[in-house]
Write an enzyme that holds these catalytic residues in place. Structure first.
Site, PDB file in Angstrom:
ATOM      1  N   ARG A  16       0.806  -1.208   0.000  1.00  0.00           N
ATOM      2  CA  ARG A  16       0.000   0.000   0.000  1.00  0.00           C
ATOM      3  C   ARG A  16       0.851   1.276   0.000  1.00  0.00           C
ATOM      4  NH1 ARG A  16      -5.355  -1.441   1.533  1.00  0.00           N
ATOM      5  NH2 ARG A  16      -5.681   0.321   2.928  1.00  0.00           N
ATOM      6  N   SER A 139       7.457  11.173   9.239  1.00  0.00           N
ATOM      7  CA  SER A 139       6.424  10.334   9.832  1.00  0.00           C
ATOM      8  C   SER A 139       5.117  10.451   9.063  1.00  0.00           C
ATOM      9  CB  SER A 139       6.176  10.750  11.291  1.00  0.00           C
ATOM     10  OG  SER A 139       7.280  10.420  12.105  1.00  0.00           O
ATOM     11  N   ASP A 142      -1.772  11.594  10.392  1.00  0.00           N
ATOM     12  CA  ASP A 142      -3.193  11.482  10.063  1.00  0.00           C
ATOM     13  C   ASP A 142      -3.809  12.849  10.279  1.00  0.00           C
ATOM     14  OD1 ASP A 142      -6.083  10.932  10.284  1.00  0.00           O
ATOM     15  OD2 ASP A 142      -5.495   8.831  10.309  1.00  0.00           O
ATOM     16  N   TYR A 156      -6.597   5.414  18.957  1.00  0.00           N
ATOM     17  CA  TYR A 156      -5.862   5.723  17.724  1.00  0.00           C
ATOM     18  C   TYR A 156      -5.601   7.223  17.624  1.00  0.00           C
ATOM     19  CZ  TYR A 156      -4.975   6.421  12.723  1.00  0.00           C
ATOM     20  OH  TYR A 156      -4.439   6.801  11.529  1.00  0.00           O
ATOM     21  N   MET A 158      -5.330   9.364  20.045  1.00  0.00           N
ATOM     22  CA  MET A 158      -4.301   9.713  21.026  1.00  0.00           C
ATOM     23  C   MET A 158      -2.915   9.306  20.536  1.00  0.00           C
ATOM     24  SD  MET A 158      -6.256   8.503  24.488  1.00  0.00           S
ATOM     25  CE  MET A 158      -4.925   8.967  25.589  1.00  0.00           C
ATOM     26  N   ALA A 159      -2.827   8.128  19.959  1.00  0.00           N
ATOM     27  CA  ALA A 159      -1.536   7.616  19.509  1.00  0.00           C
ATOM     28  C   ALA A 159      -0.969   8.462  18.373  1.00  0.00           C
ATOM     29  CB  ALA A 159      -1.679   6.158  19.063  1.00  0.00           C
ATOM     30  N   LYS A 160      -1.804   8.797  17.400  1.00  0.00           N
ATOM     31  CA  LYS A 160      -1.334   9.609  16.287  1.00  0.00           C
ATOM     32  C   LYS A 160      -1.016  11.044  16.729  1.00  0.00           C
ATOM     33  CE  LYS A 160      -1.055   7.060  12.583  1.00  0.00           C
ATOM     34  NZ  LYS A 160       0.246   6.831  11.920  1.00  0.00           N
TER      35      LYS A 160
END
Length: 258
Positions: A16, A139, A142, A156, A158-160
């Site tokens: 991808r 990096s 998003d 997700y 929070m992580a991004k």
């Protein structure tokens, strides 16, 4: 730029968007290190096709980025592959919904480790070599990480968001020798039809109508942005949205995110 001595490593580079980034760097004369977790066949096929174009120009490395010990081993293998690193692209990512009220510690581990912890520690492990080569880190983030939370995906998000802050923090920590930037995709690739995130034709139509450019992007759009940042010598600490204008109309609707 045509410099076969430079080396780019792309995590999650077998398929991808990652595959498109790997191919783009290879076309620019880089030697490429393709990291993968489960996609061994795809990684092997990609490396084989690239090595047919230019012998000994692509190598693959397997590692589970959710395993802390394997991150350090991966860093050693990256440096061993071609003896240096010039560009590190954090592309590998976990993505799935975590509806509030059902979130468990495993969700936190899965999403935070792959999207935030691994980029931090892999960057740290490779920082010295990147500094020696005046390299860069890029990096894949998003558009939802920038104060536009995606409904039903709290962990997700929070992580991004943590990863985005890492980009800005490392831009200061590693200056002036290493530049650190991010690319924030919008709808740049649709899920596989047989995946749990697959969409109906009606949903796809709705997505396209919500994008000012009226179409879904392509992996090559992200790869082009990554290549630009790899060569932009006076840009650091920035996040480039590659979303067809989607972030201008974003409402956080889960049916409008891929």
């Amino acid at each position: 730029m045509k410099n076969g001595t430079k080396v780019a490593c792309i995590t999650g580079g077998a398929k991808r968007i990652g595959r498109s980034i790997v191919t783009a760097f290879h076309q620019m004369g880089y030697q490429v290190v393709i990291h993968y977790h489960h996609s061994e066949q795809a990684a092997s096929d990609l490396a084989k096709s690239l090595n047919q174009i230019r012998p000994n120009s692509a190598k693959i490395i397997q590692a589970n980025l959710e395993n802390f010990d394997e991150i350090w081993q991966l860093a050693d293998k990256i440096l061993t592959a071609f003896g240096r690193i010039d560009v590190l692209v954090h592309n590998a990512s976990r993505f799935y919904p975590t509806p509030f009220g059902t979130i468990c510690p495993k969700d936190w581990q899965n999403l935070m480790l792959s999207n935030a912890k691994a980029p931090l520690f892999l960057s740290q492990a490779l920082a010295k070599n990147l500094q020696q080569n005046h390299g860069c880190i890029i990096s894949i983030l998003d558009i939802h990480a920038n104060a536009r939370p995606f409904v039903g995906y709290s962990v997700y998000n929070m992580a991004k968001s943590a990863h985005q802050m890492l980009v800005q923090s490392l831009a200061l920590e590693l200056a002036p020798f290493v530049r650190v930037n991010g690319v924030a995709p919008g709808v740049n690739i649709l899920p596989d039809e047989n995946s749990e995130q697959s969409l109906t034709k009606q949903q796809i139509t709705s997505i396209c109508q919500s994008i000012p450019l009226q179409r879904v992007g392509e992996p090559s759009d992200i790869a082009d942005a990554v290549l630009f940042l790899a060569q932009a010598r006076y840009i650091t600490g920035q996040v480039l949205a590659v979303d067809g204008g989607r972030s201008l109309t974003l409402a956080g609707n889960p049916m409008q995110h891929v």
